[in-house]
Scaffold this active site. Structure first.
Site, PDB file in Angstrom:
ATOM      1  N   GLY A  45       0.682  -1.550   0.646  1.00 59.57           N
ATOM      2  CA  GLY A  45       0.035  -0.220  -0.348  1.00 59.57           C
ATOM      3  C   GLY A  45       0.969   1.352   0.303  1.00 59.57           C
ATOM      4  O   GLY A  45       2.019   1.351   0.026  1.00 59.57           O
ATOM      5  N   ASN A  46      -0.207   2.029  -0.431  1.00 62.33           N
ATOM      6  CA  ASN A  46       0.860   3.542  -0.286  1.00 62.33           C
ATOM      7  C   ASN A  46      -0.222   4.558   0.370  1.00 62.33           C
ATOM      8  O   ASN A  46      -1.458   4.539  -0.307  1.00 62.33           O
ATOM      9  CB  ASN A  46       1.419   4.128  -1.169  1.00 62.33           C
ATOM     10  CG  ASN A  46       1.285   3.636  -2.320  1.00 62.33           C
ATOM     11  OD1 ASN A  46       0.371   3.232  -3.186  1.00 62.33           O
ATOM     12  ND2 ASN A  46       2.209   2.009  -2.637  1.00 62.33           N
ATOM     13  N   GLY A  62       9.148   1.172  -0.514  1.00 56.65           N
ATOM     14  CA  GLY A  62       9.544   0.008   0.086  1.00 56.65           C
ATOM     15  C   GLY A  62       9.145   0.240   1.988  1.00 56.65           C
ATOM     16  O   GLY A  62      10.035  -1.254   2.514  1.00 56.65           O
ATOM     17  N   SER A  91       6.712   2.838  -5.735  1.00 57.29           N
ATOM     18  CA  SER A  91       6.405   2.637  -7.101  1.00 57.29           C
ATOM     19  C   SER A  91       5.065   2.834  -7.462  1.00 57.29           C
ATOM     20  O   SER A  91       4.738   2.853  -8.310  1.00 57.29           O
ATOM     21  CB  SER A  91       7.009   1.090  -7.248  1.00 57.29           C
ATOM     22  OG  SER A  91       6.208   0.200  -6.086  1.00 57.29           O
ATOM     23  N   GLU A  92       4.344   3.180  -6.385  1.00 57.09           N
ATOM     24  CA  GLU A  92       3.048   2.537  -7.047  1.00 57.09           C
ATOM     25  C   GLU A  92       2.046   4.595  -7.066  1.00 57.09           C
ATOM     26  O   GLU A  92       1.030   4.175  -6.678  1.00 57.09           O
ATOM     27  CB  GLU A  92       1.875   2.092  -6.290  1.00 57.09           C
ATOM     28  CG  GLU A  92       1.738   0.790  -6.645  1.00 57.09           C
ATOM     29  CD  GLU A  92       1.108  -0.201  -5.701  1.00 57.09           C
ATOM     30  OE1 GLU A  92       1.027  -0.274  -4.624  1.00 57.09           O
ATOM     31  OE2 GLU A  92       0.732  -1.357  -6.665  1.00 57.09           O
ATOM     32  N   HIS A 111      -3.881   4.145  -0.785  1.00 60.33           N
ATOM     33  CA  HIS A 111      -4.350   2.893  -0.992  1.00 60.33           C
ATOM     34  C   HIS A 111      -4.307   2.004  -0.247  1.00 60.33           C
ATOM     35  O   HIS A 111      -2.366   1.677  -0.257  1.00 60.33           O
ATOM     36  CB  HIS A 111      -3.184   2.672  -2.505  1.00 60.33           C
ATOM     37  CG  HIS A 111      -3.112   1.258  -3.069  1.00 60.33           C
ATOM     38  ND1 HIS A 111      -3.812   0.122  -3.095  1.00 60.33           N
ATOM     39  CD2 HIS A 111      -1.688   1.166  -3.448  1.00 60.33           C
ATOM     40  CE1 HIS A 111      -3.162  -0.583  -4.037  1.00 60.33           C
ATOM     41  NE2 HIS A 111      -2.265  -0.212  -4.038  1.00 60.33           N
ATOM     42  N   HIS A 113      -4.576  -2.924   0.823  1.00 58.28           N
ATOM     43  CA  HIS A 113      -4.678  -4.292  -0.204  1.00 58.28           C
ATOM     44  C   HIS A 113      -5.843  -5.025   0.893  1.00 58.28           C
ATOM     45  O   HIS A 113      -5.850  -5.448   1.923  1.00 58.28           O
ATOM     46  CB  HIS A 113      -3.851  -5.166   0.311  1.00 58.28           C
ATOM     47  CG  HIS A 113      -2.159  -4.466  -1.049  1.00 58.28           C
ATOM     48  ND1 HIS A 113      -1.484  -4.833  -1.140  1.00 58.28           N
ATOM     49  CD2 HIS A 113      -2.518  -3.526  -1.954  1.00 58.28           C
ATOM     50  CE1 HIS A 113      -0.706  -4.756  -2.211  1.00 58.28           C
ATOM     51  NE2 HIS A 113      -1.715  -3.526  -2.607  1.00 58.28           N
ATOM     52  N   HIS A 174      -6.228  -6.835  -6.873  1.00 59.66           N
ATOM     53  CA  HIS A 174      -5.427  -6.250  -6.416  1.00 59.66           C
ATOM     54  C   HIS A 174      -5.191  -5.429  -5.135  1.00 59.66           C
ATOM     55  O   HIS A 174      -5.038  -5.643  -3.691  1.00 59.66           O
ATOM     56  CB  HIS A 174      -4.460  -5.240  -7.511  1.00 59.66           C
ATOM     57  CG  HIS A 174      -2.925  -4.439  -7.430  1.00 59.66           C
ATOM     58  ND1 HIS A 174      -2.412  -3.302  -8.087  1.00 59.66           N
ATOM     59  CD2 HIS A 174      -2.729  -3.962  -5.584  1.00 59.66           C
ATOM     60  CE1 HIS A 174      -2.014  -2.752  -7.448  1.00 59.66           C
ATOM     61  NE2 HIS A 174      -1.486  -3.400  -5.273  1.00 59.66           N
TER      62      HIS A 174
HETATM   63 ZN    ZN Z   1      -1.052  -2.448  -4.163  1.00 60.02          ZN
END
Ligand code: ZN
Length: 242
Positions: A45-46, A62, A91-92, A111, A113, A174
């Site tokens: 997530g982010n 990370g 990265s997202e 974001h 999961h 996802h």
């Molecule tokens: Zn994700």
């Protein structure tokens, strides 16, 4: 890493504006909450927040979002470029940039999961079905966007159309993307998404299927939105995800 760890005692406030300090602290708190609630595990997530100057604070690549400190966050522009010598962004990040580009009203993106909600998309259960009155009246339903490859430009593009008309969605197989006027607002929608999925999951297990509310009941519920003063995006009113 090239960024400097602040001196002890500086981490809580840091060398930032009052707004940036507040948002950095909020990102850490909401990240910890997502972790405690099992909406993310490991480095999943982010989260991000938009500052009033249009730049973005976002969780770094990370990192475990349950253990963030204010100086861990990346500060980027709307092209995704770092604007200080802090950590590298997630990265997202593209998901967040698409949400902010398409929705000028949005100030925060979460974001995650959430396991039940993601599992329902894997099982092919439509979370847009109007079943729970609270959801019908507020966000309407939860659209699922097509499977896209994480780490590629495919992923942010896969949500572009849907995020224009919904504050919450699940990227198939996802995770969720929830947006809001602030971090708590975006987190609230994540809470709603996973709680809804859990209830529908239980009903599905007991009965082996789900019955949507009849159109008349849905119409009556939507009519209460005005009385309740609700004006945000509602996927039933704007046919989002259909
Ligand atoms: Zn994700």
């Amino acid at each position: 890493m090239s960024y400097q760890v602040p001196f002890e005692g500086e981490a809580a406030r840091g060398p930032w504006s009052e707004e940036a300090t507040r948002l950095r602290q909020a990102l850490c708190r909401i990240g910890a909450l997502c972790y405690q609630r099992n909406y993310i595990v490991g480095a999943d997530g982010n989260l991000s927040a938009r500052l009033s100057d249009g730049t973005i604070l976002i969780t770094p690549a990370g990192a475990m979002k349950g253990f963030l400190e204010p100086h861990h966050l990346a500060h980027i522009d709307m092209q995704g470029h770092s604007i200080d010598d802090g950590p590298r962004c997630s990265s997202e990040t593209g998901i967040h940039l698409v949400a902010y580009t398409e929705r000028p009203d949005v100030r925060a993106v979460v974001h995650a999961h959430p396991p039940h909600a993601v599992a329902m998309t894997i099982a092919g259960v439509d979370l847009l079905l109007p079943i729970i009155p609270e959801i019908v009246v507020t966000i309407g339903g939860i659209p699922t966007t097509p499977m896209a490859t994480p780490g590629t430009a495919e992923l942010p593009e896969s949500i572009r159309t849907t995020i224009r008309c919904s504050d919450a969605l699940i990227m198939k197989n996802h995770g969720s993307v929830c947006v809001g006027a602030n971090l708590l607002d975006a987190y609230k929608k994540l809470d709603m998404v996973e709680h809804t999925a859990k209830i529908l999951w239980l009903a599905y297990m007991v009965r082996g299927g789900l019955d949507p509310l009849p159109p008349e009941a849905v119409a009556k519920l939507l009519a209460t939105r005005k009385l309740l003063g609700l004006s945000g995006h509602n996927t039933l009113e704007n046919s989002c995800g259909r």
